[in-house]
Design an enzyme around this catalytic site. Structure first.
Site, mmCIF file in Angstrom:
data_model
loop_
_atom_site.group_PDB
_atom_site.id
_atom_site.type_symbol
_atom_site.label_atom_id
_atom_site.label_comp_id
_atom_site.label_asym_id
_atom_site.label_seq_id
_atom_site.Cartn_x
_atom_site.Cartn_y
_atom_site.Cartn_z
ATOM 1 C CD GLU A 137 -2.934 -1.311 0.238
ATOM 2 O OE1 GLU A 137 -2.958 -0.300 -0.576
ATOM 3 O OE2 GLU A 137 -3.678 -2.358 0.166
ATOM 4 C CB CYS A 176 -1.644 6.961 0.773
ATOM 5 S SG CYS A 176 -2.409 6.060 1.584
#
Length: 450
Positions: free
Chosen positions: A227, A261
């Site tokens: 991720e 993110c």
């Protein structure tokens, strides 16, 4: 030995010592010893420990939140919300894990054929500092429920949070070795991955770290889930509700001081509503209250470290040199970077083509929806995109055009325990959360009986 300090006032917090390689080996051996007995517990027995963990999260909420705020500068109310979200994740899997892990009977030419889900073993998690509890929980909880045990290498600047996490699992009564905090440096990670006790690895972090971990895992033929970063677009269509779009945009970009993110980072706005949106967006950003992150009224804190704030400053300054204009904010003092909106942006500028991990919004105009999609996709990342429009049915028909792991219509991109989370392109691979997440670290075993 390394030290960590409070990014708000740069005061000293604590010294820490990385574990030696020999200490790490002993910890891995404990995990290896524990895992078979943990696997023997049936799913409902494992879930009892998760229920205990929820109690520990409730009683330790204030302590956990304060530690995150001190170490990485998150406004205290956002730290509290993060701890609460960890509880929601546990509750979600308590309700759904048994169904997710059920095998399937499949009709073939056999007398009987079916699948079962079995844990892989000891899983390494390499975790970031920006959501020091949530990121760990979304990796560790489904893995543990599935019968794995985990060792977690947390980010060094939240070493105190890492220790509190291990204490949580101990307080909840988990057997020794189910969850261990691996206080090691980045340079020690490859050796851990190479250890045959480790069966797979999950990393949430930067592209550079992801590439290094994935390469090390691939050499050992071990599964990895990545991720990584994101540079999410936030598209405002001509027919959008501008008030709602502008209000959502402030939170989508500035939550956690822009250090997420999945934060909206590139704002792609139709030229017909550009001025109205930018004006309202600017007012919302300028209204954010900066102050001591421990103050419950504080909405925006410092960036997590001075060097990270300097990186943001360099990206903005380079973009300004290339012709961009700072509409508001943009001043830095130590780790604090005043929330900024940057306009007159072109696609070759750092604020557009790079991930800016801080409170900076790059705004660019578009004319047609096709152009907006092209601008959104003009990124090496593919984590998520927000589209604001009153023509929901029309946008639903265009979802396939976006090279993203998620498309959110009239809402900011966020993670939810019930929804798969992950990206494409340089945002990584694999999925966390939901049914997908709990199945990432299991062996789907086929049984065939003639």
């Amino acid at each position: 030995m390394f030290s960590i300090s409070n990014p708000y006032d740069l005061t000293f917090l604590a010294d820490y010592q990385y574990f030696t390689d020999n200490q790490v080996i002993q910890m891995l051996k404990l995990s290896q010893k524990t895992q078979p007995s943990w696997q023997k517990f049936n799913i409902n027995e494992r879930l009892k420990f998760i229920k205990n963990l929820i109690i520990s999260l409730k009683t330790g909420q204030d302590k956990l939140a304060k530690q995150a705020t001190l170490e990485m500068g998150k406004p205290i109310m956002q730290s509290v919300a993060e701890v609460k979200k960890c509880r929601l994740l546990c509750e979600y899997y308590i309700e759904n894990a048994e169904q997710f892990l059920k095998g399937s009977h499949i009709k073939t030419d056999a007398a009987e054929s079916y699948t079962v889900h079995e844990p892989l073993g000891v899983i390494l998690g390499v975790m970031p500092w920006n959501f020091p509890y949530w990121q760990v929980f979304r990796f560790a909880i489904p893995a543990i429920i599935a019968g794995n045990v985990v060792v977690v290498k947390h980010a060094s600047n939240v070493a105190g949070c890492g220790e509190l996490l291990e204490a949580l699992f101990k307080d909840a009564g988990f057997p020794d070795g189910v969850y261990q905090n691996l206080l090691i440096s980045g340079s020690q990670v490859e050796k851990v991955i190479q250890n045959p006790i480790i069966k797979a690895v999950s990393l949430t972090g930067s592209e550079k770290a992801g590439a290094a971990v994935a390469s090390a895992a691939a050499k050992e033929i071990k599964k990895s889930v990545l991720e990584l970063g994101g540079s999410n677009a936030f598209i405002v269509c001509r027919d959008a509700d501008i008030d709602k779009a502008a209000k959502t945009a402030v939170n989508a970009r500035m939550q956690n001081t822009g250090q997420s993110c999945i934060a909206a980072k590139r704002f792609i706005v139709h030229e017909a509503v550009y001025d109205e949106f930018v004006d309202k967006f600017k007012k919302g950003v300028e209204a954010l209250k900066y102050g001591n992150p421990l103050d419950k009224e504080t909405e925006i804190g410092p960036v997590a470290r001075v060097d990270l704030a300097e990186d943001v400053e360099k990206q903005v300054n380079k973009s300004v040199e290339m012709g961009a204009r700072i509409l508001t904010g943009g001043e830095r003092k130590n780790a604090y970077y005043k929330p900024a909106i940057v306009v007159d942006v072109t696609t070759d500028m750092p604020v557009f083509k790079e991930e800016v991990f801080g409170p900076v919004a790059a705004v660019i105009k578009y004319n047609s929806f096709e152009e907006a999609v092209a601008l959104s996709n003009k990124s090496s990342f593919g984590l998520g995109v927000t589209v604001f429009s009153t023509d929901v049915e029309g946008i639903k028909k265009q979802v396939h055009l976006f090279e993203e792991g998620a498309v959110f219509i009239n809402a900011m991109v966020k993670s939810d325990p019930a929804l798969p989370f992950g990206g494409v392109k340089r945002s990584g691979y694999g999925r966390e959360l939901a049914e997908n997440g709990i199945k990432e670290f299991v062996n789907v075993k086929t049984v065939y009986i003639k």
